[in-house]
Every structure is written in C-alpha cells, then in structure tokens.
Enzyme design. Sequence first.
Site, PDB file in Angstrom:
ATOM      1  N   GLU A  26      17.316 -18.182   6.544  1.00  0.00           N
ATOM      2  CA  GLU A  26      16.264 -17.162   6.494  1.00  0.00           C
ATOM      3  C   GLU A  26      14.884 -17.770   6.738  1.00  0.00           C
ATOM      4  OE1 GLU A  26      16.562 -13.899   6.343  1.00  0.00           O
ATOM      5  OE2 GLU A  26      18.730 -13.887   6.029  1.00  0.00           O
ATOM      6  N   CYS A  38      10.707  -8.082  10.653  1.00  0.00           N
ATOM      7  CA  CYS A  38      11.916  -8.739  11.151  1.00  0.00           C
ATOM      8  C   CYS A  38      12.306  -8.093  12.493  1.00  0.00           C
ATOM      9  CB  CYS A  38      13.045  -8.620  10.132  1.00  0.00           C
ATOM     10  SG  CYS A  38      13.803  -6.991  10.043  1.00  0.00           S
TER      11      CYS A  38
END
Length: 157
Positions: free
Chosen positions: A26, A35
């Site tokens: 991540e 994102c």
Amino acid sequence: MTNVPSGAAIPREVHPDALALVRHFEGLYLKAYLCPAGVPTIGYGHTAGVKMGQTINGLQAEVYLRADMADAARDVDRLVMAPLTDRQRGALASFVFNLGAGALRDSTLRSMLNKGDYKGAAGQFGRWVYATVNGEKVQLPGLVKRRAAEKALFETA
C-alpha cells in the site's frame, strides 16, 4: 489471566507478516490522495471517512492499518470455515483488505478452502491480478506481486 467471559473466544491478532505485507504494497501516504478508483485514501490504504486535504501522522496511519486489517480478518473468520494458521488468515485478510469481502465470499479460493483443498486455494491467488482500465481487463504488475506475496504467506508453515 485475561478478562474474557467464559465461553467467549479470545480475539486473534493479525499476523505481523500480514501487516508488513500490506504496509509494503500500500505504501504510506500522510496526506489524502485519490486512489485509481477515485476514492480518497490515506495512510496504508485507509478509505473510511477520508476527506481530500486531510493529513495524519505515522502513528495514526498504523492505527488505521491495524483496525482495517482486524476488520478484514473478521470477514475472513466469518467466511472461511476451514481451520487457518495465523499466516493463512493474515494472507486472506490482506486479500480482503485489497479486494473486499465480496471478492473472497464469491471466490473459488474460498470454495476450495472450505472443502479443505489448501493447495488448490493457494493456487487461486494468482487469478486476482486484473483490473479494468479504460473498459479493458488488464493484468497489473503490482497485483501480480501482491498476490504472489499473499500466496507465499499463505503457504508458509
């Protein structure tokens, strides 16, 4: 001695190797960003209640990660009936953290696992490496690496 009611299960922690895996894949972002799916995200992939412009520190990122992974692990516990080692559970929690509980619920991976086919289930991680980009299903190198790491963790004795 723990203060747990008689007959109550003691909550299982998420394996440290699974937390490290998620941290690695991540990455750490102390300022909110969008994102690829357009969702405001912060820390190690945390999305709940995140607002653009929000900032956090490393400690808050770790708190979010542990809470998010505990939630994912609870989904694993609810969906998987086969006994799991802590590392298997952690690998599946990483999978759920990344893809959602619905992906595990509807997967051949879970079906095989619940039938006791651990080897077959491990072989299913590699199927979850695609994303839809501009309307096309494409294999993402980052997902290939993440699923390989999850599979390796799942298969660790």
